[in-house]
Design an enzyme around this catalytic site. Structure first.
Site, PDB file in Angstrom:
ATOM      1  N   GLU A 423       0.841  -1.196   0.000  1.00 30.20           N
ATOM      2  CA  GLU A 423       0.000   0.000   0.000  1.00 30.20           C
ATOM      3  C   GLU A 423       0.881   1.253   0.000  1.00 30.20           C
ATOM      4  OE1 GLU A 423      -2.281   0.124   3.583  1.00 30.20           O
ATOM      5  OE2 GLU A 423      -3.002   2.168   3.241  1.00 30.20           O
ATOM      6  N   ASP A 496      -1.159  -1.195   5.705  1.00 36.15           N
ATOM      7  CA  ASP A 496      -1.024  -0.634   7.041  1.00 36.15           C
ATOM      8  C   ASP A 496      -1.938  -1.353   8.026  1.00 36.15           C
ATOM      9  OD1 ASP A 496       0.707   1.192   6.003  1.00 36.15           O
ATOM     10  OD2 ASP A 496      -0.750   2.844   5.911  1.00 36.15           O
ATOM     11  N   ASP A 498      -4.143  -0.475   9.958  1.00 35.43           N
ATOM     12  CA  ASP A 498      -5.209   0.416  10.410  1.00 35.43           C
ATOM     13  C   ASP A 498      -6.469   0.175   9.570  1.00 35.43           C
ATOM     14  OD1 ASP A 498      -4.727   1.556   7.961  1.00 35.43           O
ATOM     15  OD2 ASP A 498      -3.801   3.380   8.752  1.00 35.43           O
ATOM     16  N   ASP A 500      -7.937   1.841   7.156  1.00 37.16           N
ATOM     17  CA  ASP A 500      -7.750   1.974   5.713  1.00 37.16           C
ATOM     18  C   ASP A 500      -7.001   0.779   5.134  1.00 37.16           C
ATOM     19  OD1 ASP A 500      -9.113   4.251   5.394  1.00 37.16           O
ATOM     20  OD2 ASP A 500      -7.378   5.578   5.071  1.00 37.16           O
TER      21      ASP A 500
END
Ligand code: 28G
Length: 632
Positions: A423, A496, A498, A500
């Site tokens: 990403e 990541d 998280d 997102d």
């Protein structure tokens, strides 16, 4: 040696063989085989329900992973066999394939792993107890590793009838462990309730405090199954089209409904067994669908000149369940999950065709919505073919020609090569610098990946990120996908840690699931696990991959003053850190993505990716544990 002794030795040898070669009877001694024990016993209760006697089946997972299955049927027979002098129930648990599995019992399967019998469960259990309510009495018998312990006990009085089997899987056989996955059990129990209209199915997990209980009972049968599968989807026809008929001793139950998505979900079953490879019942259904909708569209002058509907066009956005019950099913195919009985095709085609035709005649508005949708699909098919031809001419699908941002590895051996999908450009840069370039390739993705749950193939092919992904993997897409051409046997999604990152990960998984499912089946798709924290004192560095791990480390290192850094994204790590936490094969954690239940997976992806926010929220809140099914 008396007749009974000779007989019992023979029987023992049968069960002895089950213990020597358990895989031959239950497929494996891993988790699948372990759960198979439950299905064997539940199967017998279902038979008692199909015979018209049991109405309620209860399955409990007790502490120490003991399983208990109860039905309120007639109770297993306990009469003493005149020759052996032993109670009839004993044969069910000690004779391989006893209980009429291969003769009188009308709804038993004859091949593969299905219906091997309670005796196999008994042979593979450390202990098993059976309790019978019958003749106004209660009976009990116990077995250890398949061998009867003592005689049938008779005690108490009861006006209840039914059977209860309790067993503990043998750890000597199930060396990987005897722990049951409650979600796996719950999912199948719910499915059995859908497939057996009106039957009440209860499942409880009593290993946890407070215990968890689900009760399923569907008077609407497959209609309710379709409502469940289409939950949260925008519908094309509001009414589920439904057929429940018996012809020549074969029960044909079919339900279908269109939604505005583009994927086809047809699931078929024979005698409650999922026929993954399809077969005559599924063929008969498709024949009827193509014939009846085609005729309706033509006879109502709904097609423009040049417009033609193919079978595929009429299946776009379709959710359908085809469930038949057959007295003598023939299971064929690689995994013995393809129904081979030829007569079934025309019976299903005729029977369901009549129901569908009548529905269209009586519901003109819904009929029009369905045909309009099929026409849209036909037009999109033509457009997609043109788009595909155009992209082929530029040939990005089969060569590494155009400006891809792929940093390939040097190895040309797919078995040794790994593709990291990363990403963001910044993390992509670190990954490129930190990788072992001999066998690790890096493909950075910018921003969000197209949601293919909501896009047809033509739109997916117009998306740059998706194109470079297809191109990097090198095995084509959709129907043209050829796994033997895959350039990497490990495709690692690295996003990541998280919200997102999770979203991008799910978008990528959706893409692979829709367009390269064989990559998932082959076990080539992995999710990387980057660290959440770095804890430092002096020159000592420790990476922690969860809050729990950090807490444990803090306790362990009480004497030291720790400097703790929380990683907000992969981009915060330099090349060396990324290598030593997430990419170095000797330390990294990769989770292999497994999708063993396509029905659940589809529902899950719909929930995770669909337009509607509310069902997604509810799904995630209700079922945090469902995540175990995509194993990320
Ligand atoms: C609790 C967990 C699993 C069962 C019955 C009921 C009968 C039965 C089972 O008979 C022998 C072979 C086919 C008829 C049948 C009771 C007739 C009269 C039964 C179960 C004789 C086995 N009374 N319930 N087996 N059959 N439940 N639950 O196993 O021809 S097994």
């Amino acid at each position: 040696m008396g007749q009974y002794d000779a007989k019992s030795i023979e029987l023992l040898e049968g069960l002895e063989h089950v213990r020597i070669r358990p895989g031959m009877y239950i497929g494996s001694t891993g988790p699948m085989g372990l759960h198979h024990l439950v299905w064997e016993i539940v199967d017998n209760s279902i038979d008692e329900a199909l015979a018209g006697f049991a109405t309620h089946i209860e399955v409990e997972v007790l502490p120490d992973d003991v399983i208990s299955v109860t039905d309120n049927g007639r109770g297993m027979p306990v009469d003493i066999h005149p020759k052996t002098g032993r109670p009839a129930v004993e044969a069910i648990f000690t004779v391989l394939n006893a209980g009429g599995k291969f003769n009188n019992n009308t709804y038993k399967t004859s091949g593969g792993l299905h219906g091997v019998g309670a005796s196999v469960v008994n042979a593979l259990s450390e202990w098993l107890k059976v309790k019978i309510f019958r003749n106004g009495k209660i009976y009990e018998e116990e077995y250890h590793r398949g061998k009867v312990v003592g005689d049938l006990k008779e005690y108490g009085e009861s006006d209840h009838t039914g059977s209860c089997v309790t067993f503990k899987a043998d750890h000597e056989i199930f060396k990987e462990g005897t722990e049951y996955n409650f979600e796996t059990l719950r999912n199948r129990i719910q499915q059995l309730a859908f497939l057996n209209k009106g039957l009440k199915m209860t499942i409880r997990d009593k290993r946890v405090e407070p215990m968890v209980e689900h009760v399923y009972q569907y008077e609407g049968g497959l209609v309710e199954y379709i409502n469940y599968l289409n939950e949260g989807k925008e519908l094309t026809n509001q009414t589920v089209i439904y057929c429940d008929k018996e012809v020549d001793n074969i029960t044909i139950e079919i339900a279908m409904q269109y939604n505005t998505n583009y994927t086809t979900n047809i699931y078929s079953f024979t005698n409650n067994i999922k026929t993954t490879e399809g077969g005559m019942h599924e063929d008969g259904f498709k024949l009827a669908l193509t014939r009846v909708i085609g005729n309706y569209a033509k006879s109502h002058d709904m097609l423009k000149k040049d417009e033609q509907l193919t079978g595929d066009d009429m299946r776009e956005g379709l959710t359908a369940i085809v469930s038949i019950k057959h007295p003598t099913p023939q299971f064929e195919g690689q995994t013995k999950t393809k129904l081979g009985n030829v007569e079934v095709r025309s019976i299903v085609s005729q029977t369901f065709g009549d129901v569908l035709e009548e529905f269209l005649q009586e519901n003109p508005a819904e009929a029009k919505a369905i045909v309009d949708k099929c026409i849209l699909a036909a037009n999109a098919r033509v457009a997609a073919r043109k788009a595909k031809e155009a992209t082929r001419r530029k040939s990005p699908l089969d060569s590494l020609g155009f400006a891809s941002k792929l940093a390939d590895c040097r190895s040309k051996d797919p078995a040794k090569s790994e593709l990291y999908i990363v990403e963001g450009d910044s993390a992509g840069g670190s990954a490129k610098d930190g990788r072992e370039s001999e066998y690790q390739a890096i493909l950075p993705l910018r921003g969000k990946v197209l949601n293919v749950q909501k896009a047809r193939l033509d739109k997916a092919l117009a998306n740059k990120e998706i194109l470079s992904l297809i191109q990097a993997i090198g095995a084509g897409i959709g129907d043209d996908f050829d796994i033997s051409k895959a350039r990497y046997h490990k495709v690692v999604i690295m996003t990541d840690a998280d919200v997102d990152g999770d979203h991008i990960c799910i978008l990528l998984l959706t893409f692979f699931y829709r367009y390269m499912p064989k990559l998932i089946d082959a076990g080539y798709i992995y999710v990387a696990k980057p660290p959440l924290y770095k804890a430092e004192y002096g020159k000592t560095v420790k990476y922690c991959y969860s809050d729990q791990e950090l807490e444990n480390y803090k306790i362990e290192q009480q004497g030291h003053k720790l400097a703790i850094q929380r990683y907000k994204g992969l981009g915060e790590m330099d090349a060396e850190q990324l290598w030593e936490t997430t990419m170095d094969p000797s330390v990294r954690t990769l989770t292999q993505v497994q999708l063993d239940d396509a029905i659940l997976a589809d529902k899950m992806f719909e929930m995770l990716m669909g337009d509607e926010v509310e069902p997604r929220k509810k799904f995630i809140q209700d079922n945090a544990q469902y995540a175990s099914n995509i194993d990320i």
